[in-house]
Design a protein around this motif. Structure first.
Motif, mmCIF file in Angstrom:
data_model
loop_
_atom_site.group_PDB
_atom_site.id
_atom_site.type_symbol
_atom_site.label_atom_id
_atom_site.label_comp_id
_atom_site.label_asym_id
_atom_site.label_seq_id
_atom_site.Cartn_x
_atom_site.Cartn_y
_atom_site.Cartn_z
ATOM 1 N N SER A 104 35.309 40.755 38.747
ATOM 2 C CA SER A 104 36.359 41.597 39.315
ATOM 3 C C SER A 104 35.697 42.675 40.154
ATOM 4 O O SER A 104 34.522 43.000 39.953
ATOM 5 C CB SER A 104 37.202 42.242 38.218
ATOM 6 N N LYS A 106 36.733 45.845 40.326
ATOM 7 C CA LYS A 106 36.664 47.092 39.565
ATOM 8 C C LYS A 106 36.972 46.841 38.089
ATOM 9 O O LYS A 106 37.497 45.769 37.737
ATOM 10 C CB LYS A 106 37.621 48.137 40.154
ATOM 11 N N GLY A 107 36.667 47.833 37.270
ATOM 12 C CA GLY A 107 36.894 47.687 35.835
ATOM 13 C C GLY A 107 38.363 47.906 35.479
ATOM 14 O O GLY A 107 39.119 48.491 36.257
ATOM 15 N N GLY A 108 38.746 47.394 34.327
ATOM 16 C CA GLY A 108 40.079 47.673 33.807
ATOM 17 C C GLY A 108 41.189 46.789 34.338
ATOM 18 O O GLY A 108 42.357 47.020 34.033
ATOM 19 N N THR A 113 39.731 40.118 29.301
ATOM 20 C CA THR A 113 40.908 39.502 28.684
ATOM 21 C C THR A 113 41.108 38.098 29.254
ATOM 22 O O THR A 113 41.346 37.134 28.517
ATOM 23 C CB THR A 113 42.158 40.365 29.005
ATOM 24 N N ASN A 140 33.066 44.153 25.794
ATOM 25 C CA ASN A 140 34.029 44.151 24.690
ATOM 26 C C ASN A 140 34.542 42.771 24.293
ATOM 27 O O ASN A 140 35.505 42.657 23.550
ATOM 28 C CB ASN A 140 35.194 45.113 24.983
ATOM 29 N N ILE A 306 49.446 36.569 35.940
ATOM 30 C CA ILE A 306 49.625 36.851 34.504
ATOM 31 C C ILE A 306 50.542 38.065 34.354
ATOM 32 O O ILE A 306 50.278 39.112 34.963
ATOM 33 C CB ILE A 306 48.275 37.197 33.824
ATOM 34 N N ASP A 309 51.929 42.118 29.238
ATOM 35 C CA ASP A 309 52.542 41.760 27.962
ATOM 36 C C ASP A 309 51.798 42.539 26.865
ATOM 37 O O ASP A 309 50.572 42.413 26.747
ATOM 38 C CB ASP A 309 52.395 40.239 27.756
ATOM 39 N N CYS A 313 47.487 42.853 25.034
ATOM 40 C CA CYS A 313 46.692 44.027 24.690
ATOM 41 C C CYS A 313 46.408 44.060 23.176
ATOM 42 O O CYS A 313 45.257 44.225 22.749
ATOM 43 C CB CYS A 313 47.481 45.252 25.138
HETATM 44 P P1 ADP Z 1 38.198 44.580 32.331
HETATM 45 O O1 ADP Z 1 37.378 43.529 31.646
HETATM 46 O O2 ADP Z 1 38.601 44.196 33.716
HETATM 47 O O3 ADP Z 1 37.574 45.945 32.283
HETATM 48 P P2 ADP Z 1 39.962 44.314 30.057
HETATM 49 O O4 ADP Z 1 40.134 42.847 29.938
HETATM 50 O O5 ADP Z 1 39.037 45.009 29.112
HETATM 51 O O6 ADP Z 1 39.593 44.723 31.550
HETATM 52 O O7 ADP Z 1 41.441 44.942 29.991
HETATM 53 C C1 ADP Z 1 41.663 46.344 30.043
HETATM 54 C C2 ADP Z 1 42.818 46.677 29.109
HETATM 55 O O8 ADP Z 1 44.024 46.130 29.630
HETATM 56 C C3 ADP Z 1 42.642 46.086 27.715
HETATM 57 O O9 ADP Z 1 43.152 47.011 26.793
HETATM 58 C C4 ADP Z 1 43.519 44.841 27.742
HETATM 59 O O10 ADP Z 1 44.021 44.497 26.463
HETATM 60 C C5 ADP Z 1 44.646 45.275 28.660
HETATM 61 N N1 ADP Z 1 45.251 44.162 29.398
HETATM 62 C C6 ADP Z 1 44.629 43.295 30.205
HETATM 63 N N2 ADP Z 1 45.503 42.424 30.751
HETATM 64 C C7 ADP Z 1 46.727 42.752 30.271
HETATM 65 C C8 ADP Z 1 48.049 42.229 30.459
HETATM 66 N N3 ADP Z 1 48.285 41.217 31.268
HETATM 67 N N4 ADP Z 1 49.067 42.827 29.774
HETATM 68 C C9 ADP Z 1 48.828 43.874 28.950
HETATM 69 N N5 ADP Z 1 47.612 44.404 28.740
HETATM 70 C C10 ADP Z 1 46.568 43.867 29.398
#
Ligand code: ADP
Length: 352
Positions: A104, A106-108, A113, A140, A306, A309, A313
């Motif tokens: 990705s 950027k982060g978050g 997930t 994580n 996606i 939802d 999380c």
């Molecule tokens: P990244 O790896 O891009 O930093 P994460 O996968 O750690 O992001 O997701 C960041 C936060 O957003 C986590 O708390 C995750 O559970 C939540 N999240 C990710 N996708 C969704 C979604 N489609 N609906 C609800 N929460 C989500």
């Protein structure tokens, strides 16, 4: 300078290095990878091609089932009159057929997930799956699969000492986070980071896997470039949200992969919309159309959208990916379709 040409000069000698390069590429383009049914150059399997004097040097990125292609390259290039020898440096991970990266800008945005849920969906479809969490800035994945801080076992093999991956929900897992102390930032830089990542790619005893998914750190820094260069990634999946700022970062990210010769399999738009629990209507909280726009602009398919939802999380927090805990949810269906598309592309219909 004299225009005299030696009578002993072979016509092939006049070929300029550049056109020799083209000759080599043309020949390599005729070698077809039998599973994906495309040529090895277009698939990004040949990189760092150099011709020095009459010798060809290249790096060849392959899965564990593709070693026979090395002999095909050697035999095909031996038809070049000027080529004295071809030196092939193999880049492969023992036991692993298909290595995919998830990235990705950027982060978050939901990269980890997405990686965890695609891994889970592939597992449910019968594939042997491993997940390498290389996100040095936010590792994580272990938590998302319900793994606590565990001691990594090291085993002695004829090829040297190897880390044993952990296993959760039928998925083999290795994470940079498992090497660090909980709650401490991973403050690795430059050469140390490079060494740790290279060790992670080479020194894990995965056994036999159909897929290894690599959860990359976000962005376009040293860590990402090391992983692209040092692992046999067949393709990368990019995760974004519909927001403009996230999309600008993905654009940079895609260019990094294309420059490195790694094919972009497609884009996943996460957090695309919220489904109303009462009427089922979809609200695009973070805007709409971003993923589609990006896919069209960068000529990379939009693999899925996606929804937001709360169960996604929660699933991440308690270590139970939604694809496994609620298979019929809209998000699970999208992850399942993406996994099926990967299986079709890489043709793992029957798993041994
Ligand atoms: P990244 O790896 O891009 O930093 P994460 O996968 O750690 O992001 O997701 C960041 C936060 O957003 C986590 O708390 C995750 O559970 C939540 N999240 C990710 N996708 C969704 C979604 N489609 N609906 C609800 N929460 C989500």
């Amino acid at each position: 300078m004299s225009s005299h040409q030696s009578p002993f000069q072979h016509p092939e000698d006049k070929v300029q290095p550049n056109s020799r390069q083209q000759q080599v590429v043309q020949i390599l383009k005729q070698i077809i990878e039998p599973t994906v049914k495309n040529d090895i150059v277009s698939l990004g399997m040949v990189r760092n091609l150099r011709i020095v004097n009459d010798y060809v040097y290249l790096r060849f990125y392959i899965g564990s089932h593709q070693h026979q292609l090395q002999a095909e390259i050697e035999s095909a290039l031996s038809s070049l009159a000027w080529c004295k020898k071809t030196y092939i440096q193999l880049c492969t991970i023992p036991g692993i057929k298909t290595t995919l990266a998830v990235s990705s800008g950027k982060g978050g945005v939901g990269k980890s997930t997405t990686t965890v849920n695609i891994a889970a969906a592939l597992r449910l479809q019968g594939a042997k799956v491993g997940l390498l969490d290389a996100d040095v800035y936010g590792p994580n994945v272990p938590q998302m699969l319900g793994l606590g801080q565990a001691d990594i076992q090291v085993i002695h093999t004829p090829a040297g000492d190897k880390f044993l991956p952990l296993e959760a929900q039928g998925i083999k897992v290795m994470s940079v986070g498992l090497l660090a102390e909980a709650d401490r930032p991973l403050a690795w830089r430059g050469p140390v980071l490079h060494k740790i990542i290279t060790q992670f790619l080479q020194d894990v005893e995965w056994g036999e896997l159909d897929y290894l998914l690599i959860d990359l750190p976000p962005g376009t820094g040293d860590a990402q470039i090391t992983i692209i260069q040092e692992s046999p990634i067949c393709g990368v999946i990019l995760v974004t949200t519909p927001q403009q700022v996230a999309i600008a970062d993905v654009r940079r990210n895609i260019h990094m992969f294309r420059q490195g010769g790694v094919p972009v399999l497609g884009i996943i738009e996460n957090m695309s919309y919220l489904i109303c629990g009462d009427c089922g209507s979809r609200t695009p909280i973070f805007g709409s159309g971003g993923g589609e726009q990006l896919a069209a602009e960068l000529q990379a398919p939009l693999l899925g959208q996606i929804p937001i939802d709360a169960r996604i999380c929660q699933g991440g927090d308690i270590g139970s990916p939604i694809v496994m805990s609620d298979r019929t949810s809209p998000a699970s269906q999208v992850f399942t379709q993406i996994a099926a598309a990967l299986n079709t592309t890489f043709a793992w219909y029957s798993f041994g």
